[in-house]
Design a protein around this motif. Structure first.
Motif, short mmCIF file in Angstrom:
data_model
loop_
_atom_site.label_atom_id
_atom_site.label_comp_id
_atom_site.label_asym_id
_atom_site.label_seq_id
_atom_site.Cartn_x
_atom_site.Cartn_y
_atom_site.Cartn_z
N GLU A 1 45.39 -7.94 4.34
CA GLU A 1 46.15 -9.08 3.82
C GLU A 1 47.42 -9.28 4.66
O GLU A 1 48.06 -8.32 5.06
N GLY A 2 47.80 -10.54 4.85
CA GLY A 2 48.97 -10.85 5.67
C GLY A 2 50.29 -10.51 5.02
O GLY A 2 51.29 -10.25 5.69
N TRP A 3 50.35 -10.45 3.71
CA TRP A 3 51.61 -10.20 3.01
C TRP A 3 51.88 -8.71 2.79
O TRP A 3 52.98 -8.30 2.46
N TRP A 4 50.87 -7.86 2.99
CA TRP A 4 50.97 -6.46 2.62
C TRP A 4 52.06 -5.71 3.40
O TRP A 4 52.94 -5.09 2.82
N TRP A 5 52.01 -5.76 4.73
CA TRP A 5 52.96 -4.98 5.52
C TRP A 5 54.40 -5.47 5.38
O TRP A 5 55.32 -4.64 5.29
N PRO A 6 54.67 -6.80 5.33
CA PRO A 6 56.07 -7.20 5.08
C PRO A 6 56.60 -6.71 3.73
O PRO A 6 57.77 -6.32 3.63
N VAL A 7 55.76 -6.71 2.70
CA VAL A 7 56.20 -6.23 1.39
C VAL A 7 56.47 -4.73 1.44
O VAL A 7 57.49 -4.24 0.91
N VAL A 8 55.60 -3.97 2.08
CA VAL A 8 55.79 -2.53 2.20
C VAL A 8 57.08 -2.22 2.95
O VAL A 8 57.89 -1.39 2.53
N ILE A 9 57.31 -2.92 4.06
CA ILE A 9 58.51 -2.68 4.85
C ILE A 9 59.76 -3.08 4.06
O ILE A 9 60.79 -2.37 4.09
N ALA A 10 59.72 -4.21 3.34
CA ALA A 10 60.88 -4.64 2.56
C ALA A 10 61.20 -3.65 1.45
O ALA A 10 62.37 -3.31 1.23
N VAL A 11 60.19 -3.17 0.75
CA VAL A 11 60.42 -2.20 -0.32
C VAL A 11 61.00 -0.90 0.24
O VAL A 11 61.96 -0.34 -0.31
N LEU A 12 60.45 -0.43 1.34
CA LEU A 12 60.97 0.80 1.95
C LEU A 12 62.40 0.61 2.46
O LEU A 12 63.22 1.51 2.35
N ALA A 13 62.70 -0.58 3.00
CA ALA A 13 64.06 -0.85 3.47
C ALA A 13 65.05 -0.84 2.30
O ALA A 13 66.15 -0.29 2.41
N VAL A 14 64.66 -1.42 1.17
CA VAL A 14 65.53 -1.42 -0.01
C VAL A 14 65.74 0.01 -0.51
O VAL A 14 66.85 0.40 -0.87
N VAL A 15 64.69 0.81 -0.53
CA VAL A 15 64.80 2.20 -0.97
C VAL A 15 65.73 2.98 -0.04
O VAL A 15 66.59 3.75 -0.49
N VAL A 16 65.61 2.77 1.27
CA VAL A 16 66.48 3.47 2.23
C VAL A 16 67.92 3.02 2.06
O VAL A 16 68.85 3.85 2.07
N LEU A 17 68.17 1.73 1.88
CA LEU A 17 69.54 1.24 1.69
C LEU A 17 70.15 1.79 0.40
O LEU A 17 71.33 2.18 0.39
N LEU A 18 69.38 1.82 -0.67
CA LEU A 18 69.90 2.39 -1.92
C LEU A 18 70.18 3.88 -1.77
O LEU A 18 71.19 4.38 -2.27
N ALA A 19 69.33 4.60 -1.06
CA ALA A 19 69.56 6.03 -0.84
C ALA A 19 70.81 6.26 0.02
O ALA A 19 71.60 7.16 -0.25
N LEU A 20 71.02 5.42 1.04
CA LEU A 20 72.22 5.55 1.86
C LEU A 20 73.48 5.21 1.07
O LEU A 20 74.51 5.89 1.21
#
Length: 192
Positions: A58-77
């Motif tokens: 699916e075309g939306w899968w990888w952008p969603v995965v990357i966005a969620v991981l980026a939010v998790v990393v920013l919250l952890a930082l």
């Protein structure tokens, strides 16, 4: 606020780990899970090959995965930076009256407050910590009282003398304080 965030994060992480870890343990020990649960039996895997590859095309899968991981990393930082931030005030701005300001070391003011509080009758030990802003400091104090000490008298003496002297010498308009009183542990006295 940080203390509340820490408790919520740790509580949610613990709850999630307890629920999923307990369910894996229960299913592994042979408990039959309900029909809606993610495991079907003792030899079931968490993610089957079909589940792992389902959204890959699916075309939306990888952008969603990357966005969620980026939010998790920013919250952890953010959480890490908030943990490492200094809570203790290193210096206090003192108005010298001629338009200039002087800097008073926070540790020096803490030491003077603690020493003056320890000199009061009935105070075994005292500690002070400055928090807040350089222009509007706040004091957190802890006092260990002797068995014969009166808490109200010690608190009154602290607010009138030690905090009053600190406020006056630093030319502060206000010096709010949070004081924690504890009693020295001692044996019960025998009454005859």
């Amino acid at each position: 606020m940080l203390r509340t965030v820490n408790r919520i994060v740790v509580g949610l992480a613990g709850l999630i780990l307890l629920i999923f870890g307990g369910s894996v343990l229960a299913v592994g020990l042979g408990v039959t899970p309900p029909s809606w649960w993610i495991y079907e039996g003792r030899h079931d895997v968490l993610l089957s090959r079909a589940d792992r590859l389902r959204w890959r095309g699916e075309g939306w899968w990888w952008p969603v995965v990357i966005a969620v991981l980026a939010v998790v990393v920013l919250l952890a930082l953010w959480w890490l930076v908030a943990q490492l931030r200094r809570r203790r005030l290193s210096e206090v701005v003192v108005d010298s009256g001629d338009g200039e300001v002087a800097l008073l070391r926070g540790r020096a003011l803490e030491g003077v407050l603690a020493a003056e509080a320890e000199s009061f009758d009935g105070v075994a030990r005292a500690g002070a910590m400055l928090t807040g802003r350089r222009t509007a400091p706040r004091v957190r104090m802890a006092m260990l009282l002797e068995p014969h000490a009166e808490p109200a008298a010690a608190l009154r003496q602290l607010s009138e003398e030690a905090l009053g002297h600190a406020k006056g010498s630093a030319h502060l308009t206000a010096l709010p304080a949070e004081v924690r009183l504890r009693a020295v542990k001692h044996r019960a006295e025998r009454v005859s």
